[in-house]
Write a protein that holds these residues in place. Structure first.
Motif, PDB file in Angstrom:
ATOM      1  N   UNK A 162       0.766  -1.216  -0.050  1.00 40.44           N
ATOM      2  CA  UNK A 162       0.055   0.015   0.177  1.00 40.44           C
ATOM      3  C   UNK A 162       0.874   1.415  -0.004  1.00 40.44           C
ATOM      4  N   UNK A 163       0.937   1.877  -1.128  1.00 32.43           N
ATOM      5  CA  UNK A 163       1.533   3.118  -1.517  1.00 32.43           C
ATOM      6  C   UNK A 163       3.176   2.908  -0.861  1.00 32.43           C
ATOM      7  N   UNK A 164       4.003   1.665  -1.447  1.00 29.83           N
ATOM      8  CA  UNK A 164       5.295   1.582  -1.463  1.00 29.83           C
ATOM      9  C   UNK A 164       5.230   0.532   0.091  1.00 29.83           C
ATOM     10  N   UNK A 165       4.531   0.712   1.008  1.00 27.90           N
ATOM     11  CA  UNK A 165       4.431  -0.183   2.364  1.00 27.90           C
ATOM     12  C   UNK A 165       3.935  -1.514   2.271  1.00 27.90           C
ATOM     13  N   UNK A 166       4.717  -2.441   2.806  1.00 24.02           N
ATOM     14  CA  UNK A 166       4.464  -3.955   2.861  1.00 24.02           C
ATOM     15  C   UNK A 166       3.570  -3.914   4.350  1.00 24.02           C
ATOM     16  N   UNK A 167       2.264  -4.546   3.885  1.00 19.08           N
ATOM     17  CA  UNK A 167       1.281  -4.832   5.140  1.00 19.08           C
ATOM     18  C   UNK A 167       0.965  -6.410   5.157  1.00 19.08           C
ATOM     19  N   UNK A 168       1.058  -7.014   6.178  1.00 18.73           N
ATOM     20  CA  UNK A 168       0.758  -8.273   6.630  1.00 18.73           C
ATOM     21  C   UNK A 168      -0.757  -8.497   6.583  1.00 18.73           C
ATOM     22  N   UNK A 169      -1.258  -9.375   6.090  1.00 14.58           N
ATOM     23  CA  UNK A 169      -2.724  -9.519   6.055  1.00 14.58           C
ATOM     24  C   UNK A 169      -2.971 -11.236   6.264  1.00 14.58           C
TER      25      UNK A 169
END
Length: 319
Positions: A257-264
Motif C-alpha cells: 500500500x503506497x510502497x509499504x508492505x502490510x501483512x494480512x
C-alpha cells in the motif's frame, strides 16, 4: 359499636356517591369530559404522528444494509485512529466482494452517518459450511483447545455447532493477533471490531474503493524488490520476537500500500512455542517468501534465507 349506631345510619343516603361525583368535577364545577368510543380528530392525528415517527426512526436510509454493529462488537485497541466511526446512528452499506477465499470472503463496506463523509472498511466474514472447511486446521488449532469438553468434541466431529465454533475461533484468533501486532507497531491493518465471525478491518486502498495490490500482483524493479524483501523480513522478525509465526505467509497475503508492505490474513497465526510444529511453521514462512523473491530475480546473496531462519528461531524463544 352500639346497635342504635347502625340504626342512626341511613342506608338510603347516597352521600358517598354524591361525593365521588363531586370529586370528578373540576374546580369550575363543570363535569370532567367523558371519552366516547371514537377518537377525536386531534387524537387520531397525534397517534398517526407517533406511528410515523417510530417507523422513520427505525427505517434504514436509502441504500444502507444495516445499522452500525459497533455497540454489540469487540473493539480494536487504543489509541483508536480518528477515522474509526463509533456513532451508533451510523449505517453500513455493503459495496461488494473484494476477495473470495476458502475460509472467508472479504467485502468492501462503507460506514458513516447519513449525509456525512463515510469510512471504507474491509469486512472479513468467515464461513462454517461443511464444504469449505479450514485447510490444515488441526495443525493450526493445536494449543487452542476450548475449555469445555462438549465444544472440543463438537469441533473434533465437525458438527454444525462445531464448525461454527471453529469459524469463530479463527475470527477471534485473527482479531487478537491483529490487535496485539498493531499495538506493537507491526505493519498490519487496524482491527476495528469483531462480532461473531465477522471482522471489520482498516481498508487499505484508494478512496474510490480500489484495493491495494498484493505483492504477487507486482513486477517491481530490482531496487524496489530489495526494499520489499527487507520490509517483509522485518515483519517476520517482529512476529518472531513475539513468539509468533504467520503460519501461511506468501506473496498473496502481503499487500503493498503506497510502497509499504502490510501483512494480512492472520487467522492461522501460530504460537511457535506452544505449537509442537512451531519451528516448521516459521521455516515454511521463510521458504515461501524467499521463493517468490528468488523467482523475481532477487539472489540468495541478498535473501540469505538460512541465516535468516537461524536468527528467527532464537528470537522466537526456541532453541
Amino acid at each position: 359499636m352500639r346497635q342504635h349506631d347502625f340504626e342512626d345510619f341511613d342506608l338510603s343516603d347516597d352521600q358517598p356517591t354524591r361525593q365521588a361525583r363531586s370529586q370528578r368535577r373540576g374546580r369550575s364545577g363543570e363535569p370532567e369530559p367523558t371519552r366516547g368510543g371514537r377518537l377525536t380528530e386531534a387524537e387520531r392525528v397525534r397517534l398517526t404522528k407517533l406511528r410515523d415517527d417510530a417507523y422513520t426512526e427505525n427505517r434504514l436510509p436509502d441504500g444502507a444494509d444495516r445499522w452500525s454493529t459497533w455497540d454489540d462488537a469487540e473493539h480494536g485497541p487504543l489509541p483508536r485512529p480518528d477515522w474509526v466511526v463509533t456513532e451508533l446512528a451510523a449505517v453500513d452499506t455493503d459495496l461488494g466482494v473484494l476477495k473470495t477465499g476458502k475460509e472467508a470472503d472479504v467485502h468492501l463496506l462503507r460506514r458513516g452517518l447519513p449525509g456525512t463523509p463515510a469510512t471504507l472498511l474491509a469486512a472479513k466474514r468467515y464461513r462454517s459450511d461443511e464444504h469449505k472447511l479450514f485447510h490444515r486446521d488441526a495443525g493450526y488449532l493445536e494449543g487452542r483447545r476450548m475449555r469445555r469438553s462438549r465444544e472440543n468434541r463438537a469441533m473434533a466431529h465437525r458438527s454444525a455447532f462445531g464448525r461454527n465454533l471453529i469459524a469463530e475461533q479463527w475470527a477471534v484468533a485473527e482479531f487478537a493477533a491483529l490487535s496485539r501486532l498493531w499495538t506493537l507497531g507491526a505493519p498490519v491493518p487496524y482491527p476495528v471490531q469483531r462480532e461473531g465471525t465477522e471482522l471489520l478491518l482498516e481498508f487499505l486502498g484508494e478512496d474510490d474503493g480500489t484495493a491495494a495490490p498484493r505483492l504477487a500482483q507486482l513486477r517491481p524493479d530490482p531496487d524496489e524488490l530489495t526494499d520489499l524483501w527487507f520490509q517483509a523480513t522485518a515483519a517476520l522478525e517482529l512476529l518472531a520476537s513475539e513468539g509468533l509465526a504467520h503460519g501461511d505467509l506468501s506473496a498473496y497475503n502481503l499487500l503493498v500500500h503506497r510502497g509499504r508492505v502490510v501483512v494480512i490474513d492472520l487467522p492461522q497465526v501460530v504460537d511457535v512455542v506452544a505449537n509442537p510444529g512451531g519451528v516448521e511453521f516459521l521455516a515454511r514462512d521463510v521458504r515461501n517468501l524467499a521463493g517468490w523473491f528468488h523467482g523475481r530475480g532477487l539472489g540468495e546473496q541478498v535473501t540469505r534465507t538460512e541465516e535468516l531462519l537461524v536468527e528467527l528461531v532464537p528470537a522466537a524463544g526456541l532453541t
